[in-house]
Scaffold this motif. Structure first.
Motif, PDB file in Angstrom:
ATOM      1  N   GLN A   1       0.844  -1.194   0.000  1.00 18.30           N
ATOM      2  CA  GLN A   1       0.000   0.000   0.000  1.00 18.30           C
ATOM      3  C   GLN A   1       0.879   1.244   0.000  1.00 18.30           C
ATOM      4  OE1 GLN A   1      -3.039  -0.240   3.108  1.00 18.30           O
ATOM      5  NE2 GLN A   1      -2.803  -2.457   3.177  1.00 18.30           N
TER       6      GLN A   1
ATOM      7  N   TYR B   1       0.805   5.363   1.095  1.00 18.91           N
ATOM      8  CA  TYR B   1       0.132   6.378   1.885  1.00 18.91           C
ATOM      9  C   TYR B   1       0.828   7.717   1.698  1.00 18.91           C
ATOM     10  CZ  TYR B   1      -2.334   2.713   4.471  1.00 18.91           C
ATOM     11  OH  TYR B   1      -3.141   1.650   4.819  1.00 18.91           O
TER      12      TYR B   1
ATOM     13  N   ARG C   1       0.576  15.559   9.926  1.00 16.88           N
ATOM     14  CA  ARG C   1      -0.834  15.153   9.979  1.00 16.88           C
ATOM     15  C   ARG C   1      -0.967  13.648   9.807  1.00 16.88           C
ATOM     16  NH1 ARG C   1      -4.713  19.429   7.222  1.00 16.88           N
ATOM     17  NH2 ARG C   1      -6.083  18.194   8.516  1.00 16.88           N
ATOM     18  N   GLY C   2      -2.209  13.168   9.782  1.00 18.11           N
ATOM     19  CA  GLY C   2      -2.440  11.739   9.624  1.00 18.11           C
ATOM     20  C   GLY C   2      -2.129  11.275   8.221  1.00 18.11           C
ATOM     21  N   LEU C   3      -2.018   9.961   8.072  1.00 14.12           N
ATOM     22  CA  LEU C   3      -1.734   9.382   6.768  1.00 14.12           C
ATOM     23  C   LEU C   3      -3.023   9.175   5.992  1.00 14.12           C
ATOM     24  CD1 LEU C   3       0.687   8.443   8.701  1.00 14.12           C
ATOM     25  CD2 LEU C   3       1.131   6.772   6.917  1.00 14.12           C
TER      26      LEU C   3
ATOM     27  N   HIS D   1      -4.584   6.991   2.818  1.00  9.71           N
ATOM     28  CA  HIS D   1      -4.362   5.864   1.928  1.00  9.71           C
ATOM     29  C   HIS D   1      -4.537   6.299   0.478  1.00  9.71           C
ATOM     30  CE1 HIS D   1      -5.640   2.221  -0.313  1.00  9.71           C
ATOM     31  NE2 HIS D   1      -4.624   1.712   0.363  1.00  9.71           N
TER      32      HIS D   1
ATOM     33  N   LEU E   1       0.971  -3.754   9.340  1.00  9.08           N
ATOM     34  CA  LEU E   1       1.514  -3.072   8.177  1.00  9.08           C
ATOM     35  C   LEU E   1       2.917  -2.635   8.544  1.00  9.08           C
ATOM     36  CD1 LEU E   1      -1.066  -0.522   6.666  1.00  9.08           C
ATOM     37  CD2 LEU E   1      -0.198  -2.624   5.642  1.00  9.08           C
TER      38      LEU E   1
ATOM     39  N   PHE F   1       5.813  -0.176   7.581  1.00  7.91           N
ATOM     40  CA  PHE F   1       6.036   1.038   6.796  1.00  7.91           C
ATOM     41  C   PHE F   1       7.499   1.198   6.431  1.00  7.91           C
ATOM     42  CE2 PHE F   1       2.093   3.404   6.670  1.00  7.91           C
ATOM     43  CZ  PHE F   1       1.332   2.764   7.624  1.00  7.91           C
TER      44      PHE F   1
ATOM     45  N   TYR G   1      -0.379   3.849  16.606  1.00  2.04           N
ATOM     46  CA  TYR G   1       0.973   4.008  16.094  1.00  2.04           C
ATOM     47  C   TYR G   1       1.633   5.197  16.798  1.00  2.04           C
ATOM     48  CZ  TYR G   1      -0.201   1.190  11.912  1.00  2.04           C
ATOM     49  OH  TYR G   1      -0.571   0.187  11.039  1.00  2.04           O
TER      50      TYR G   1
ATOM     51  N   GLN H   1       4.745   7.989  15.976  1.00  2.77           N
ATOM     52  CA  GLN H   1       5.573   8.491  14.887  1.00  2.77           C
ATOM     53  C   GLN H   1       6.443   9.635  15.369  1.00  2.77           C
ATOM     54  OE1 GLN H   1       3.599  10.285  11.488  1.00  2.77           O
ATOM     55  NE2 GLN H   1       5.211   9.572  10.098  1.00  2.77           N
TER      56      GLN H   1
ATOM     57  N   PRO I   1       5.576   5.649  10.737  1.00  2.00           N
ATOM     58  CA  PRO I   1       4.818   5.222  11.918  1.00  2.00           C
ATOM     59  C   PRO I   1       5.320   3.864  12.410  1.00  2.00           C
ATOM     60  CG  PRO I   1       3.352   5.876  10.140  1.00  2.00           C
ATOM     61  CD  PRO I   1       4.715   5.792   9.559  1.00  2.00           C
TER      62      PRO I   1
ATOM     63  N   LEU J   1       4.106  12.056  17.634  1.00  2.00           N
ATOM     64  CA  LEU J   1       2.745  12.095  17.100  1.00  2.00           C
ATOM     65  C   LEU J   1       2.156  10.695  17.270  1.00  2.00           C
ATOM     66  CD1 LEU J   1       0.617  13.778  15.426  1.00  2.00           C
ATOM     67  CD2 LEU J   1       1.633  12.740  13.387  1.00  2.00           C
TER      68      LEU J   1
ATOM     69  N   LEU K   1      -0.811   8.230  16.388  1.00  2.00           N
ATOM     70  CA  LEU K   1      -1.812   8.053  15.349  1.00  2.00           C
ATOM     71  C   LEU K   1      -2.690   6.849  15.652  1.00  2.00           C
ATOM     72  CD1 LEU K   1       0.615   8.543  12.348  1.00  2.00           C
ATOM     73  CD2 LEU K   1      -1.259  10.086  12.912  1.00  2.00           C
TER      74      LEU K   1
ATOM     75  N   GLN L   1      -5.875   0.962   5.748  1.00  2.00           N
ATOM     76  CA  GLN L   1      -6.147   1.539   7.053  1.00  2.00           C
ATOM     77  C   GLN L   1      -6.501   3.014   6.887  1.00  2.00           C
ATOM     78  OE1 GLN L   1      -3.069   0.639   9.949  1.00  2.00           O
ATOM     79  NE2 GLN L   1      -3.056  -1.514   9.389  1.00  2.00           N
TER      80      GLN L   1
ATOM     81  N   PHE M   1      -6.542   6.544   8.817  1.00  2.00           N
ATOM     82  CA  PHE M   1      -5.842   7.174   9.929  1.00  2.00           C
ATOM     83  C   PHE M   1      -6.557   8.429  10.412  1.00  2.00           C
ATOM     84  CE2 PHE M   1      -1.719   5.108  10.488  1.00  2.00           C
ATOM     85  CZ  PHE M   1      -1.712   4.247   9.405  1.00  2.00           C
ATOM     86  N   GLY M   2      -6.465   8.659  11.708  1.00  2.00           N
ATOM     87  CA  GLY M   2      -6.870   9.939  12.265  1.00  2.00           C
ATOM     88  C   GLY M   2      -5.752  10.959  12.089  1.00  2.00           C
ATOM     89  N   PRO M   3      -6.026  12.214  12.456  1.00  2.00           N
ATOM     90  CA  PRO M   3      -5.035  13.273  12.284  1.00  2.00           C
ATOM     91  C   PRO M   3      -3.906  13.232  13.304  1.00  2.00           C
ATOM     92  CG  PRO M   3      -6.991  14.148  13.320  1.00  2.00           C
ATOM     93  CD  PRO M   3      -7.309  12.735  12.960  1.00  2.00           C
TER      94      PRO M   3
ATOM     95  N   ARG N   1      -0.482  15.285  18.919  1.00  2.00           N
ATOM     96  CA  ARG N   1       0.920  15.686  19.101  1.00  2.00           C
ATOM     97  C   ARG N   1       1.185  15.743  20.596  1.00  2.00           C
ATOM     98  NH1 ARG N   1       4.953  15.453  15.859  1.00  2.00           N
ATOM     99  NH2 ARG N   1       3.715  16.438  14.210  1.00  2.00           N
TER     100      ARG N   1
END
Lengths: 111, 116
Positions: free
Chosen positions: A33, A35, A41-43, A45, A99, A101, B35, B37, B43, B88, B90, B105, B107-109, B112
């Motif tokens: 995958q 991303y 910020r968030g990832l 997809h 997953l 990364f 996660y 990060q 992550p 961060l 996640l 998946q 993800f949320g924002p 921090r």
């Protein structure tokens, strides 16, 4: 060992150019995958390619998968300033939800 | 609704504090993830919940305590953290894998977190 280890690159291109980044992995995968992550910020997809697929398209994105070489590439065509982000590949395994990364590629698109 | 929400957005806490991070999704996903990060790094998986049960703990120190009160909520309880835990955090969710099938998946924002 960490799967999905793309070449850690910082890529700087002009708007309208294509951006290509690569990913390599070490063991058998169920899928790979990609991303995108905008700064801090968030990832998000982008695209998932299964181990029995060789190429997949989604809008301006083209992903290839070569399981014999255990590698994948992500091509972004006609890049835009909004494509400026970090791009991560991630490999999915059989048998669990993990997953793994890769290190990520920082792409900067200059307007 | 394809959104994963996380609260708070930012958190500053001392090493003796107890705090919690919250995550919520309403996509009907039965797999949820935490996660960590660090800056300019990918992550790192901490925990996986599958059908509200902890299925993976990636050898995370006990000062991090996850909880899944129901299928939509995921918490991460924090206690006696160290400055190196600043990162961060996640949350993500996905459909539960079926035989031979894995899913993306969402993800949320992120939260921090700064530990002082």
């Amino acid at each position: 060992s960490q799967q999905g280890e793309e070449d850690p690159q910082a890529l700087s291109i002009q708007e309208g150019e294509n951006a290509t980044m690569n990913c390599s992995y070490k063991t058998s995968i169920n899928n790979l995958q990609w991303y995108r992550q905008n700064s801090g910020r968030g990832l998000v997809h982008l695209i998932l390619i299964r181990s029995n697929e060789r190429e997949k398209h989604s809008g301006r994105l083209r992903v290839t998968l070569d399981t014999s070489k255990k590698s994948s590439s992500l091509l972004i065509t006609a890049s835009r300033a909004a494509d400026t982000a970090s791009y991560f590949c991630a490999t999915g395994y059989y048998g669990n939800n993990r997953l793994a990364f890769g290190k990520g590629n920082q792409v900067v698109v200059i307007p | 609704d394809t959104e994963v929400t996380q609260t708070p957005k930012h958190l500053v806490m001392g090493m003796t504090n107890k705090k919690s991070l919250k995550c919520e999704q309403h996509m009907g996903h039965r797999a949820m993830y935490w996660y960590k990060q660090k800056a300019k790094k990918p992550p790192e998986l901490m925990f996986v919940y599958s059908y509200e049960k902890l299925s993976i703990n990636e050898s995370v120190p006990s000062r991090f305590s996850p909880e899944c009160p129901n299928s939509s909520l995921l918490n991460l309880h924090l206690h006696a953290l160290q400055p190196e835990d600043s990162a961060l955090y996640l949350c993500a969710s996905s459909q539960e894998p079926t035989s031979g099938q894995r899913y993306e998946q969402y993800f949320g924002p992120g939260t921090r977190l700064t530990v002082t």
